[in-house]
Design an enzyme around this catalytic site. Structure first.
Site, PDB file in Angstrom:
ATOM      1  N   ARG A 119       0.863  -1.179   0.000  1.00 18.86           N
ATOM      2  CA  ARG A 119       0.000   0.000   0.000  1.00 18.86           C
ATOM      3  C   ARG A 119       0.902   1.234   0.000  1.00 18.86           C
ATOM      4  O   ARG A 119       1.611   1.481   0.982  1.00 18.86           O
ATOM      5  CB  ARG A 119      -0.902   0.004   1.234  1.00 18.86           C
ATOM      6  CG  ARG A 119      -1.673   1.298   1.422  1.00 18.86           C
ATOM      7  CD  ARG A 119      -2.605   1.299   2.637  1.00 18.86           C
ATOM      8  NE  ARG A 119      -3.186   2.618   2.795  1.00 18.86           N
ATOM      9  CZ  ARG A 119      -2.971   3.444   3.826  1.00 18.86           C
ATOM     10  NH1 ARG A 119      -2.210   3.082   4.843  1.00 18.86           N
ATOM     11  NH2 ARG A 119      -3.527   4.634   3.866  1.00 18.86           N
TER      12      ARG A 119
ATOM     13  N   HIS B  52      -2.693  10.982   0.771  1.00 16.00           N
ATOM     14  CA  HIS B  52      -2.145  10.744   2.110  1.00 16.00           C
ATOM     15  C   HIS B  52      -1.471  12.045   2.573  1.00 16.00           C
ATOM     16  O   HIS B  52      -0.254  12.130   2.685  1.00 16.00           O
ATOM     17  CB  HIS B  52      -1.169   9.565   2.078  1.00 16.00           C
ATOM     18  CG  HIS B  52      -0.883   8.964   3.430  1.00 16.00           C
ATOM     19  ND1 HIS B  52      -1.078   7.621   3.718  1.00 16.00           N
ATOM     20  CD2 HIS B  52      -0.407   9.523   4.582  1.00 16.00           C
ATOM     21  CE1 HIS B  52      -0.731   7.384   4.985  1.00 16.00           C
ATOM     22  NE2 HIS B  52      -0.324   8.515   5.529  1.00 16.00           N
TER      23      HIS B  52
ATOM     24  N   GLU C 215      -7.097   8.784   6.504  1.00 21.38           N
ATOM     25  CA  GLU C 215      -7.322   9.438   7.798  1.00 21.38           C
ATOM     26  C   GLU C 215      -7.815  10.875   7.716  1.00 21.38           C
ATOM     27  O   GLU C 215      -7.131  11.806   8.161  1.00 21.38           O
ATOM     28  CB  GLU C 215      -6.037   9.388   8.637  1.00 21.38           C
ATOM     29  CG  GLU C 215      -5.544   7.993   8.902  1.00 21.38           C
ATOM     30  CD  GLU C 215      -4.362   7.951   9.870  1.00 21.38           C
ATOM     31  OE1 GLU C 215      -3.840   9.018  10.236  1.00 21.38           O
ATOM     32  OE2 GLU C 215      -3.977   6.857  10.286  1.00 21.38           O
TER      33      GLU C 215
ATOM     34  N   ASN D 171      -7.019   2.165  10.024  1.00 18.44           N
ATOM     35  CA  ASN D 171      -5.686   2.337  10.605  1.00 18.44           C
ATOM     36  C   ASN D 171      -5.858   2.305  12.111  1.00 18.44           C
ATOM     37  O   ASN D 171      -6.577   3.130  12.682  1.00 18.44           O
ATOM     38  CB  ASN D 171      -5.069   3.683  10.210  1.00 18.44           C
ATOM     39  CG  ASN D 171      -4.703   3.750   8.736  1.00 18.44           C
ATOM     40  OD1 ASN D 171      -4.824   2.752   8.015  1.00 18.44           O
ATOM     41  ND2 ASN D 171      -4.259   4.911   8.289  1.00 18.44           N
TER      42      ASN D 171
ATOM     43  N   TYR E  69      -3.790   1.752  15.928  1.00 19.99           N
ATOM     44  CA  TYR E  69      -2.512   1.623  16.623  1.00 19.99           C
ATOM     45  C   TYR E  69      -2.661   1.386  18.120  1.00 19.99           C
ATOM     46  O   TYR E  69      -1.870   0.695  18.718  1.00 19.99           O
ATOM     47  CB  TYR E  69      -1.680   2.907  16.434  1.00 19.99           C
ATOM     48  CG  TYR E  69      -1.155   3.092  15.045  1.00 19.99           C
ATOM     49  CD1 TYR E  69      -1.911   3.725  14.059  1.00 19.99           C
ATOM     50  CD2 TYR E  69       0.109   2.624  14.697  1.00 19.99           C
ATOM     51  CE1 TYR E  69      -1.421   3.891  12.773  1.00 19.99           C
ATOM     52  CE2 TYR E  69       0.606   2.794  13.409  1.00 19.99           C
ATOM     53  CZ  TYR E  69      -0.162   3.423  12.448  1.00 19.99           C
ATOM     54  OH  TYR E  69       0.331   3.573  11.180  1.00 19.99           O
TER      55      TYR E  69
ATOM     56  N   GLU F 205      -3.284   0.037   8.263  1.00 18.76           N
ATOM     57  CA  GLU F 205      -2.061   0.369   8.996  1.00 18.76           C
ATOM     58  C   GLU F 205      -2.155  -0.195  10.397  1.00 18.76           C
ATOM     59  O   GLU F 205      -3.209  -0.122  11.034  1.00 18.76           O
ATOM     60  CB  GLU F 205      -1.865   1.898   9.139  1.00 18.76           C
ATOM     61  CG  GLU F 205      -1.439   2.593   7.884  1.00 18.76           C
ATOM     62  CD  GLU F 205      -1.277   4.110   8.077  1.00 18.76           C
ATOM     63  OE1 GLU F 205      -1.047   4.572   9.213  1.00 18.76           O
ATOM     64  OE2 GLU F 205      -1.404   4.822   7.067  1.00 18.76           O
TER      65      GLU F 205
ATOM     66  N   TRP G  89       2.389  -1.128   9.229  1.00 20.52           N
ATOM     67  CA  TRP G  89       3.011   0.192   9.086  1.00 20.52           C
ATOM     68  C   TRP G  89       4.286   0.187   9.907  1.00 20.52           C
ATOM     69  O   TRP G  89       4.211   0.105  11.104  1.00 20.52           O
ATOM     70  CB  TRP G  89       2.098   1.325   9.574  1.00 20.52           C
ATOM     71  CG  TRP G  89       2.757   2.653   9.318  1.00 20.52           C
ATOM     72  CD1 TRP G  89       3.643   3.295  10.144  1.00 20.52           C
ATOM     73  CD2 TRP G  89       2.633   3.460   8.135  1.00 20.52           C
ATOM     74  NE1 TRP G  89       4.081   4.461   9.540  1.00 20.52           N
ATOM     75  CE2 TRP G  89       3.472   4.578   8.310  1.00 20.52           C
ATOM     76  CE3 TRP G  89       1.900   3.351   6.942  1.00 20.52           C
ATOM     77  CZ2 TRP G  89       3.599   5.585   7.345  1.00 20.52           C
ATOM     78  CZ3 TRP G  89       2.028   4.339   5.991  1.00 20.52           C
ATOM     79  CH2 TRP G  89       2.865   5.445   6.201  1.00 20.52           C
TER      80      TRP G  89
ATOM     81  N   GLU H  98       8.440  10.760   9.796  1.00 16.68           N
ATOM     82  CA  GLU H  98       7.258  10.590  10.640  1.00 16.68           C
ATOM     83  C   GLU H  98       6.633  11.959  10.971  1.00 16.68           C
ATOM     84  O   GLU H  98       6.501  12.351  12.109  1.00 16.68           O
ATOM     85  CB  GLU H  98       7.622   9.765  11.876  1.00 16.68           C
ATOM     86  CG  GLU H  98       6.540   9.541  12.915  1.00 16.68           C
ATOM     87  CD  GLU H  98       5.217   8.955  12.417  1.00 16.68           C
ATOM     88  OE1 GLU H  98       5.162   8.409  11.298  1.00 16.68           O
ATOM     89  OE2 GLU H  98       4.226   9.093  13.149  1.00 16.68           O
ATOM     90  N   TRP H  99       6.267  12.700   9.912  1.00 16.78           N
ATOM     91  CA  TRP H  99       5.521  13.957  10.058  1.00 16.78           C
ATOM     92  C   TRP H  99       6.144  14.892  11.107  1.00 16.78           C
ATOM     93  O   TRP H  99       7.355  15.085  11.041  1.00 16.78           O
ATOM     94  CB  TRP H  99       4.042  13.639  10.312  1.00 16.78           C
ATOM     95  CG  TRP H  99       3.455  12.686   9.280  1.00 16.78           C
ATOM     96  CD1 TRP H  99       3.005  11.408   9.507  1.00 16.78           C
ATOM     97  CD2 TRP H  99       3.260  12.902   7.858  1.00 16.78           C
ATOM     98  NE1 TRP H  99       2.544  10.839   8.326  1.00 16.78           N
ATOM     99  CE2 TRP H  99       2.691  11.725   7.306  1.00 16.78           C
ATOM    100  CE3 TRP H  99       3.526  13.969   7.000  1.00 16.78           C
ATOM    101  CZ2 TRP H  99       2.381  11.594   5.956  1.00 16.78           C
ATOM    102  CZ3 TRP H  99       3.215  13.840   5.639  1.00 16.78           C
ATOM    103  CH2 TRP H  99       2.644  12.673   5.141  1.00 16.78           C
TER     104      TRP H  99
ATOM    105  N   PHE I 162       9.234   3.531  12.505  1.00 19.69           N
ATOM    106  CA  PHE I 162       8.123   2.577  12.456  1.00 19.69           C
ATOM    107  C   PHE I 162       8.422   1.373  11.554  1.00 19.69           C
ATOM    108  O   PHE I 162       7.577   0.509  11.379  1.00 19.69           O
ATOM    109  CB  PHE I 162       6.862   3.266  11.901  1.00 19.69           C
ATOM    110  CG  PHE I 162       5.983   3.935  12.928  1.00 19.69           C
ATOM    111  CD1 PHE I 162       4.980   3.222  13.581  1.00 19.69           C
ATOM    112  CD2 PHE I 162       6.143   5.279  13.246  1.00 19.69           C
ATOM    113  CE1 PHE I 162       4.150   3.836  14.514  1.00 19.69           C
ATOM    114  CE2 PHE I 162       5.316   5.908  14.183  1.00 19.69           C
ATOM    115  CZ  PHE I 162       4.313   5.179  14.815  1.00 19.69           C
TER     116      PHE I 162
HETATM  117  C1  PNW Z   1      -0.879   7.464  10.745  1.00 22.67           C
HETATM  118  N1  PNW Z   1      -3.375   8.239  16.615  1.00 22.67           N
HETATM  119  O1  PNW Z   1      -1.188   8.591  11.513  1.00 22.67           O
HETATM  120  C2  PNW Z   1      -0.523   7.909   9.340  1.00 22.67           C
HETATM  121  O2  PNW Z   1      -1.422   7.427   8.384  1.00 22.67           O
HETATM  122  C3  PNW Z   1       0.885   7.570   8.939  1.00 22.67           C
HETATM  123  O3  PNW Z   1       1.274   8.374   7.864  1.00 22.67           O
HETATM  124  C4  PNW Z   1       1.808   7.713  10.134  1.00 22.67           C
HETATM  125  O4  PNW Z   1       3.153   7.630   9.810  1.00 22.67           O
HETATM  126  C5  PNW Z   1       1.416   6.638  11.117  1.00 22.67           C
HETATM  127  O5  PNW Z   1       0.034   6.691  11.434  1.00 22.67           O
HETATM  128  C6  PNW Z   1       2.208   6.681  12.424  1.00 22.67           C
HETATM  129  O6  PNW Z   1       1.999   7.893  13.076  1.00 22.67           O
HETATM  130  C7  PNW Z   1      -1.712   8.446  12.793  1.00 22.67           C
HETATM  131  O7  PNW Z   1      -3.147   9.160  17.446  1.00 22.67           O
HETATM  132  C8  PNW Z   1      -1.322   9.328  13.761  1.00 22.67           C
HETATM  133  O8  PNW Z   1      -4.052   7.244  16.961  1.00 22.67           O
HETATM  134  C9  PNW Z   1      -1.868   9.274  15.036  1.00 22.67           C
HETATM  135  C10 PNW Z   1      -2.820   8.307  15.331  1.00 22.67           C
HETATM  136  C11 PNW Z   1      -3.201   7.413  14.370  1.00 22.67           C
HETATM  137  C12 PNW Z   1      -2.654   7.490  13.103  1.00 22.67           C
END
Ligand code: PNW
Length: 494
Positions: free
Chosen positions: A99, A144, A190, A321, A323, A392, A441, A448-449, A457
């Site tokens: 992806r 994205h 997202e 996605n 986490y 993710e 992911w 990482e933004w 990651f």
């Molecule tokens: C995602 N949360 O962002 C993004 O889609 C990716 O580009 C990024 O690298 C990855 O997760 C890791 O950060 C998120 O707070 C950021 O639950 C925060 C959250 C979830 C997704």
């Protein structure tokens, strides 16, 4: 209270996963798709090559203080030039899907959709063709987070209704150019993060942060409409011929009620509404969640009859996605009317002498494998068991220059994370949830933004100091064995 709730949920969880059970490939259906994920701005680099126009992240990363290490995606991990090497590594690990996202401003440099950049089309053609050559299915995210900068500057980006039209032109170009080979399309990644962090906290591009405004709700609304318009174009003009499917990617942390009190249970449900229901309710039920309508009043945009029809059932699957998880309790005493406070839901991850799960490197990420099963069940129950792809899932560790490479590569916590979360997925499948695939992911460490390159990651380590060389971590080898059906403990460990 927290300790007690944690004991209860973990007791339930432990009764489901036997202590020594390792998730095995055989726990998943044969046609279940296992992939890895990335996004364009985080990995491609080549920001000023191939006719690419600037995106809002190129501008945002120039603002002092926005990115922890002051860095940007100009080079990233240089996948633009090294895509073959990366695809070879995906194949080596044994994954069968990739992806990745298309950079909108590589296709239309100013976003307006008047002049297509053929070099951009060529790059993605090369990537897609090489993936197919290696037996890996290309799965494409159209958006994205890297909006063409010109669209932000000229029309106000996601705040303007005309973004829907520009996104539709871009999406159609992608379907027409790549849809003969791409069978899985994810429209927008997202929208929640864009709405909240792009237009409320200001932590992500375009960095808007008027905390009283209705901007997050407008940005969300237009992302929904853009998704629906693209899906409609795909279905009316391409789907019959190309035979693919299209969906939206939503992120959601599971919210577990802190106690059995009615008010906590409702607060936890509301917390999920404000993440997932915000996007899925309009698609499945034609309107925003009641809990949001009641609390937001006229800050929440209205769907016209035509919008409702466009949105209804506008996806073939839900992309999720996921986490991490929080305990949630009711809270009433806040007056400020902003996205977080209006939810009247306190999120709890740490308390005196306790924590909901092991901490990863990102401050928001706690390892809570049992939450994934719960959110999958929730989606199945509330939305009539739609097909789901987990688009993710993963955890990060801190970039640590001081540690020798072999230590950075031996990522035991990540292996444990994947084992736990995959066990959760397999339990959901056994309970009848229609999960069709899972993407880790991320393929590689990347940008990482706002955290820059300080968080890693990847299943693959990138040595930023030594020519961006790639090294497989233990987690990559774990997946390799998982796909081969080998018992990892054979002659090793313990
Ligand atoms: C995602 N949360 O962002 C993004 O889609 C990716 O580009 C990024 O690298 C990855 O997760 C890791 O950060 C998120 O707070 C950021 O639950 C925060 C959250 C979830 C997704």
């Amino acid at each position: 209270m927290e300790d007690e709730r944690k004991r209860l949920v973990e007791e339930e969880w432990n009764s489901m996963v036997s202590v020594n059970h390792q998730p095995a490939r055989a726990d998943f259906p044969l046609n279940f798709l296992f992939g890895v994920a990335t996004s364009a701005y985080q990995v491609e680099g080549a920001a000023n090559e191939g006719g690419r126009g600037p995106s809002i992240w190129d501008a945002f990363t120039c603002i002092e203080g926005k990115i922890i290490d002051g860095k940007n995606g100009d080079v990233a991990i240089d996948q633009y030039h090294r895509y073959k090497e990366d695809v070879d590594l995906i194949a080596k690990m044994g994954f069968s899907a990739y992806r990745f996202s298309i950079s909108w401003s590589r296709i239309y440099p100013d976003g307006l959709g008047t002049q297509v950049n053929n070099e951009g089309i060529m790059y993605y053609n090369n990537l897609i063709n090489y993936l197919l050559e290696k037996g890996i299915e290309p799965c494409v995210t159209l958006y994205h987070w890297d909006l063409p900068l010109h669209l932000d500057e000229s029309i106000g980006g996601w705040l303007s209704n005309s973004i829907v039209k520009y996104f539709a032109i871009y999406a159609e170009t992608c379907f027409a150019s790549f849809g003969d080979r791409v069978k899985k399309w994810f429209t927008i990644n997202e929208p929640l993060q864009t709405a909240v962090n792009g237009y409320f906290t200001g932590g992500n591009a375009p960095g808007r942060c008027d905390r009283q405004s209705a901007e997050p709700y407008l940005a969300a609304h237009h992302q929904l409409l853009a998704h629906a318009e693209a899906a409609s174009i795909y279905r009316t003009k391409f789907k019959d011929l190309q035979g693919g499917e299209i969906g939206l990617v939503l992120d959601c942390q599971w919210a577990e009620a802190l106690t059995d009190k009615e008010e906590d249970i409702t607060a936890a449900a509301r917390r999920v509404d404000f993440q997932l229901g915000w996007y899925l309710d309009p698609i499945f039920f034609g309107e925003y969640p009641k809990s949001m309508q009641e609390r937001l009043g006229d800050k929440l945009p209205i769907f016209s009859q035509k919008d409702k029809e466009l949105l209804r059932n506008s996806l073939d699957f839900v992309g999720l996605n996921h986490y991490t998880t929080r305990f949630v309790s009711h809270r009433t005493n806040e007056k400020e009317n902003d996205y977080f406070r209006v939810q009247e839901a306190t999120q709890i991850a740490e308390w005196e002498n306790g924590v909901i799960g092991e901490k990863a490197a990102s401050p928001w990420l706690y390892v809570v494998p049992w939450g994934l099963r719960k959110i999958l069940n929730h989606i199945a129950q509330k939305y009539n068991n739609p097909p789901i792809y987990i688009t993710e899932n993963g955890m990060d560790d801190e970039d640590n220059d001081a540690s020798p490479l072999h230590e950075m590569l031996d990522d035991k916590p990540r292996v444990a994370y994947y084992k736990g979360y995959l066990a959760s997925v397999s339990l959901a499948i056994k309970a009848g949830v229609d999960v069709r695939g899972y993407f880790a992911w991320s393929l590689v460490d990347n940008f990482e933004w706002p955290q820059g390159y300080t968080k890693r990651f990847g299943l693959i380590y990138v040595d930023y100091k030594n020519g961006l060389t790639r090294h497989l971590k233990s987690s990559a080898y774990w997946f390799l064995k998982f796909f081969k059906g080998e018992d990892e403990n054979n002659g090793k460990e313990d």
